[in-house]
Design a protein around this motif. Sequence first.
Motif, PDB file in Angstrom:
ATOM      1  N   MET A  41       0.388  -0.906  -0.195  1.00  9.25           N
ATOM      2  CA  MET A  41      -0.136  -0.109   0.217  1.00  9.25           C
ATOM      3  C   MET A  41       0.671   1.217   0.429  1.00  9.25           C
ATOM      4  O   MET A  41       1.865   1.278   0.687  1.00  9.25           O
ATOM      5  N   TYR A  78      -0.384   5.003   0.714  1.00  8.31           N
ATOM      6  CA  TYR A  78      -0.821   6.825   1.505  1.00  8.31           C
ATOM      7  C   TYR A  78      -0.241   7.902   0.491  1.00  8.31           C
ATOM      8  O   TYR A  78       0.982   7.877   0.987  1.00  8.31           O
ATOM      9  N   SER A  79      -1.499   8.359   0.185  1.00  9.66           N
ATOM     10  CA  SER A  79      -0.873   9.500  -0.274  1.00  9.66           C
ATOM     11  C   SER A  79      -1.860  10.635  -0.528  1.00  9.66           C
ATOM     12  O   SER A  79      -2.769  10.309  -0.511  1.00  9.66           O
ATOM     13  N   SER A  80      -1.358  11.721  -0.290  1.00 14.01           N
ATOM     14  CA  SER A  80      -2.271  12.809   0.404  1.00 14.01           C
ATOM     15  C   SER A  80      -2.970  13.382  -1.301  1.00 14.01           C
ATOM     16  O   SER A  80      -3.644  14.245  -2.110  1.00 14.01           O
ATOM     17  N   GLU A  81      -2.389  12.699  -2.479  1.00 11.35           N
ATOM     18  CA  GLU A  81      -2.870  12.998  -3.279  1.00 11.35           C
ATOM     19  C   GLU A  81      -3.951  11.396  -4.231  1.00 11.35           C
ATOM     20  O   GLU A  81      -2.742  11.440  -5.488  1.00 11.35           O
ATOM     21  N   VAL A  82      -4.272  10.720  -3.297  1.00 12.92           N
ATOM     22  CA  VAL A  82      -4.576   9.494  -3.871  1.00 12.92           C
ATOM     23  C   VAL A  82      -5.154   9.246  -5.391  1.00 12.92           C
ATOM     24  O   VAL A  82      -5.187   8.103  -6.170  1.00 12.92           O
ATOM     25  N   ASP A  83      -5.889   9.344  -5.813  1.00 11.54           N
ATOM     26  CA  ASP A  83      -6.467  10.035  -7.256  1.00 11.54           C
ATOM     27  C   ASP A  83      -5.360   9.960  -8.379  1.00 11.54           C
ATOM     28  O   ASP A  83      -5.883   9.114  -9.326  1.00 11.54           O
ATOM     29  N   LEU A 113      -2.016   9.694  -7.710  1.00 11.08           N
ATOM     30  CA  LEU A 113      -1.520   7.985  -7.608  1.00 11.08           C
ATOM     31  C   LEU A 113      -1.339   7.074  -8.776  1.00 11.08           C
ATOM     32  O   LEU A 113      -1.062   6.671  -9.241  1.00 11.08           O
ATOM     33  N   ARG A 114      -3.138   6.401  -8.399  1.00 13.83           N
ATOM     34  CA  ARG A 114      -3.660   5.510  -9.207  1.00 13.83           C
ATOM     35  C   ARG A 114      -3.822   6.073 -10.235  1.00 13.83           C
ATOM     36  O   ARG A 114      -2.930   4.651 -10.875  1.00 13.83           O
ATOM     37  N   TRP A 121     -11.826   2.738  -6.907  1.00 15.81           N
ATOM     38  CA  TRP A 121     -10.858   2.411  -6.451  1.00 15.81           C
ATOM     39  C   TRP A 121      -9.813   1.419  -6.327  1.00 15.81           C
ATOM     40  O   TRP A 121     -10.459  -0.112  -7.066  1.00 15.81           O
ATOM     41  N   GLY A 153       1.409  13.363  -4.822  1.00 16.72           N
ATOM     42  CA  GLY A 153       1.559  13.347  -2.754  1.00 16.72           C
ATOM     43  C   GLY A 153       2.792  12.920  -2.292  1.00 16.72           C
ATOM     44  O   GLY A 153       3.262  13.796  -1.354  1.00 16.72           O
TER      45      GLY A 153
END
Length: 118
Positions: free
Chosen positions: A8, A10-15, A17-18, A36, A104
């Motif tokens: 995993m 964890y990112s403050s810019e998860v979208d 990053l995906r 997701w 992120g």
Amino acid sequence: MIRGVHTMFYSSEVDQLRLFLRDKLGLKAHDVGGGWLIFQLPEADMGCHPAEDKPGGESGTHNISFYCDEIEKTVAELKAKGVEFTMPVADHGYGLVTYFKAPGGFDLQLYQPKYSKG
């Protein structure tokens, strides 16, 4: 019996990053609902390193890095997709190593191993 590893970020810019992992790094993913993404990872290995008295090396620390067969070629391909590298390729003994930015605000390691993968 264990049959895999789930990693995993964890990112403050998860979208972002995906999308970066899917579109820039080319990792295949499936949407488990609501955007997701769960990524199917390629080949993997895992090492256990002795703890060190320095940031990032303390006991309990974990790390995810990516490896490739031809680092200069891979760096060029990723740069062509807009991936920003933060360090030049350098020999770290175990392999040729560089780092690139991920959404992120963190860097990821990319290396070409010098050790046998068999």
